[in-house]
Each structure stands twice: as structure tokens, then as C-alpha cells.
Scaffold this active site. Structure first.
Site, mmCIF file in Angstrom:
data_model
loop_
_atom_site.group_PDB
_atom_site.id
_atom_site.type_symbol
_atom_site.label_atom_id
_atom_site.label_comp_id
_atom_site.label_asym_id
_atom_site.label_seq_id
_atom_site.Cartn_x
_atom_site.Cartn_y
_atom_site.Cartn_z
ATOM 1 N N ASN A 164 48.036 28.723 21.238
ATOM 2 C CA ASN A 164 48.926 28.076 20.281
ATOM 3 C C ASN A 164 48.858 28.719 18.901
ATOM 4 O O ASN A 164 49.858 28.755 18.187
ATOM 5 C CB ASN A 164 48.569 26.588 20.168
ATOM 6 C CG ASN A 164 48.950 25.822 21.418
ATOM 7 O OD1 ASN A 164 50.119 25.640 21.707
ATOM 8 N ND2 ASN A 164 47.963 25.386 22.176
ATOM 9 N N LYS A 169 45.898 37.182 22.051
ATOM 10 C CA LYS A 169 44.958 38.290 22.152
ATOM 11 C C LYS A 169 45.385 39.234 23.276
ATOM 12 O O LYS A 169 45.753 38.776 24.354
ATOM 13 C CB LYS A 169 43.543 37.768 22.402
ATOM 14 C CG LYS A 169 42.991 36.979 21.230
ATOM 15 C CD LYS A 169 41.722 36.237 21.568
ATOM 16 C CE LYS A 169 41.985 34.938 22.311
ATOM 17 N NZ LYS A 169 42.699 33.933 21.500
ATOM 18 N N GLY A 205 46.164 24.042 32.378
ATOM 19 C CA GLY A 205 46.490 25.176 31.525
ATOM 20 C C GLY A 205 45.931 26.490 32.047
ATOM 21 O O GLY A 205 44.840 26.542 32.613
ATOM 22 N N SER A 206 46.692 27.556 31.833
ATOM 23 C CA SER A 206 46.277 28.879 32.296
ATOM 24 C C SER A 206 44.975 29.342 31.659
ATOM 25 O O SER A 206 44.199 30.067 32.277
ATOM 26 C CB SER A 206 47.371 29.910 31.990
ATOM 27 O OG SER A 206 48.524 29.637 32.730
ATOM 28 N N ASP A 207 44.758 28.936 30.404
ATOM 29 C CA ASP A 207 43.513 29.317 29.729
ATOM 30 C C ASP A 207 42.313 28.707 30.439
ATOM 31 O O ASP A 207 41.279 29.364 30.630
ATOM 32 C CB ASP A 207 43.548 28.893 28.256
ATOM 33 C CG ASP A 207 43.858 27.404 28.050
ATOM 34 O OD1 ASP A 207 44.404 26.762 28.976
ATOM 35 O OD2 ASP A 207 43.567 26.896 26.947
ATOM 36 N N ARG A 208 42.457 27.464 30.893
ATOM 37 C CA ARG A 208 41.356 26.786 31.582
ATOM 38 C C ARG A 208 41.159 27.370 32.984
ATOM 39 O O ARG A 208 40.026 27.461 33.469
ATOM 40 C CB ARG A 208 41.629 25.284 31.622
ATOM 41 C CG ARG A 208 41.702 24.683 30.210
ATOM 42 C CD ARG A 208 42.183 23.252 30.215
ATOM 43 N NE ARG A 208 41.165 22.364 30.758
ATOM 44 C CZ ARG A 208 41.413 21.131 31.137
ATOM 45 N NH1 ARG A 208 42.645 20.629 31.073
ATOM 46 N NH2 ARG A 208 40.434 20.371 31.608
ATOM 47 N N ASP A 260 35.425 25.630 25.481
ATOM 48 C CA ASP A 260 36.315 26.611 24.860
ATOM 49 C C ASP A 260 36.829 26.035 23.543
ATOM 50 O O ASP A 260 37.499 25.001 23.526
ATOM 51 C CB ASP A 260 37.474 26.913 25.811
ATOM 52 C CG ASP A 260 38.348 28.066 25.332
ATOM 53 O OD1 ASP A 260 38.244 28.453 24.159
ATOM 54 O OD2 ASP A 260 39.150 28.571 26.144
ATOM 55 N N THR A 284 42.637 25.831 19.592
ATOM 56 C CA THR A 284 43.419 24.803 18.911
ATOM 57 C C THR A 284 42.996 23.430 19.429
ATOM 58 O O THR A 284 42.900 22.458 18.685
ATOM 59 C CB THR A 284 44.919 25.032 19.144
ATOM 60 O OG1 THR A 284 45.250 26.380 18.762
ATOM 61 C CG2 THR A 284 45.754 24.075 18.320
ATOM 62 N N THR A 329 34.036 15.344 -2.645
ATOM 63 C CA THR A 329 34.996 15.221 -1.536
ATOM 64 C C THR A 329 34.874 16.372 -0.541
ATOM 65 O O THR A 329 34.889 16.155 0.679
ATOM 66 C CB THR A 329 36.436 15.155 -2.086
ATOM 67 O OG1 THR A 329 36.549 14.021 -2.956
ATOM 68 C CG2 THR A 329 37.447 15.030 -0.964
#
Length: 200
Positions: A10, A14, A104-107, A124, A127, A178
Site C-alpha cells: 500500500n 519493492k 493477501g498475496s504478501d501473506r 510482517d 502498512t 506531547t
């Protein structure tokens, strides 16, 4: 023979060039929102590749629109553009969840990379922060939590007075202003989130 692989996230995209033994030779990062603008990726691919590159360019992607734009952008090149879900995954790894299409493809890529460990938890930090479980070499499911950088950004956007901070990973005490208070909240909060999910 060398290979091209890519990961469309997102936030960033890479691209890696691998040796014939699948070792990473070089890695390049792009802003996902800009990766296809002005034929940037096509120019980059032509500059960085040669005749000794396999014509199949494999991606994992969690941004379908960007993947389709990349596929369209590289249509005139020699490469056949594939997404990891185009592969026959049942021959690569057993996935034991209710709806495989929603994974998801990343997973999936993480699970394939880790399945040789037989039993493990994959974390991982992107985002989103994802936790994925491999049992006996089988993907069993996992947990998705908001990523720390996304949470920092959202809190700043949703409030009138809380600033956008650059997270410092070391926090020895509660905040005296803060910025320090926000940093403590995110460092300690995410430390607690990660440890609690691991414990669960």
C-alpha cells in the site's frame, strides 16, 4: 539466468533482481502511488535488465489496481507479468482457511518462505502489522492489526492539536511533553499489542 520479482504494498513497491540460485542481488524501492507515472517503471526495467533475465516477472500485490497498471505499463516489454495468486498454490503450500481468495498475496509469500520451518509465527510490519501461523508446514490463518505508522498518521489527521511524529523506538519513561507522550503511547502500545498477540 536471473529473475525479477516484485512486492506491491500500500505504501511502497519493492523490485528485486535474483540470481539463478534465488539469492537477492539488488533491491529497489518505489512509492506505490507513483510507480507507473511517466513510464518510470518501464524505463527502470529496461535500464536494469539484460538478455540474461527470465521473461517471467512475478509479483505479490495487495493493491490490485496498481498491479493491473504495472501489467499494462509493461505490456510492450518481453516480460510476462504474473501475480502470486496466478500460480497453482495448492502445489506449493497447503492453505487451511475459510476463503483462500481473501488471503493477501504478501501473506501467501511469507507463508511459502517460512513453511520449511514447519511450525512458526510470521510477523510482517507494513502498512498493516500481520501475524501468520504455520503448523506442520500448513498455513493456518492469522491476525491483522493496524501498522504503527498508519496509526500515527491517522491520529494526527483526526485530531486538531496532536502533531505527526517521527517515532523513536527507544522510550525510557512516560512523556514530559506531547511528543514524548505520543512516542510512549505508540512504542509501549505496539510492544504490548505484539506481545499480547504472540501470547494468544
Amino acid at each position: 539466468m536471473k529473475y525479477l520479482i516484485g512486492d506491491i504494498g500500500n505504501t511502497s513497491t519493492k523490485i528485486c533482481i535474483l540470481s539463478r540460485k534465488f539469492q537477492i542481488l539488488s533491491t529497489y524501492n518505489f512509492d506505490t502511488s507513483k510507480v507507473c507515472k511517466n513510464n518510470h517503471l518501464k524505463k527502470f526495467i529496461r535500464k536494469k535488465t539484460n538478455k540474461n533475465i527470465n521473461p517471467v516477472f512475478l509479483f505479490s500485490s495487495v493493491v490490485p489496481k496498481v498491479f493491473m497498471n504495472i501489467k499494462k505499463n509493461l505490456k510492450s516489454t518481453k516480460f510476462k507479468i504474473l501475480e502470486i495468486k496466478n500460480l497453482k498454490l495448492n502445489k506449493i503450500i497447503k492453505i487451511k482457511i475459510k476463503n483462500k481468495k481473501n488471503l493477501g498475496s504478501d501473506r501467501i509469500a511469507n507463508a511459502i518462505g517460512a513453511k520449511k520451518l514447519k511450525n512458526c509465527l510470521i510477523i510482517d510490519f507494513g502498512t498493516a502489522t500481520t501475524f501468520d501461523i504455520i503448523k506442520n508446514g500448513i498455513y493456518e490463518g492469522g491476525v491483522i492489526a493496524p501498522g504503527v505508522n498508519l496509526s500515527i498518521k491517522n491520529l494526527s489527521q483526526a485530531t486538531a492539536l496532536l502533531p505527526l511524529i517521527n517515532l523513536k523506538t527507544y522510550q525510557k519513561s512516560y512523556g514530559k511533553n506531547t511528543i514524548e507522550a505520543l512516542n510512549a503511547g505508540f512504542v509501549w502500545g505496539y510492544e504490548g499489542l505484539i506481545n499480547n498477540i504472540i501470547d494468544k
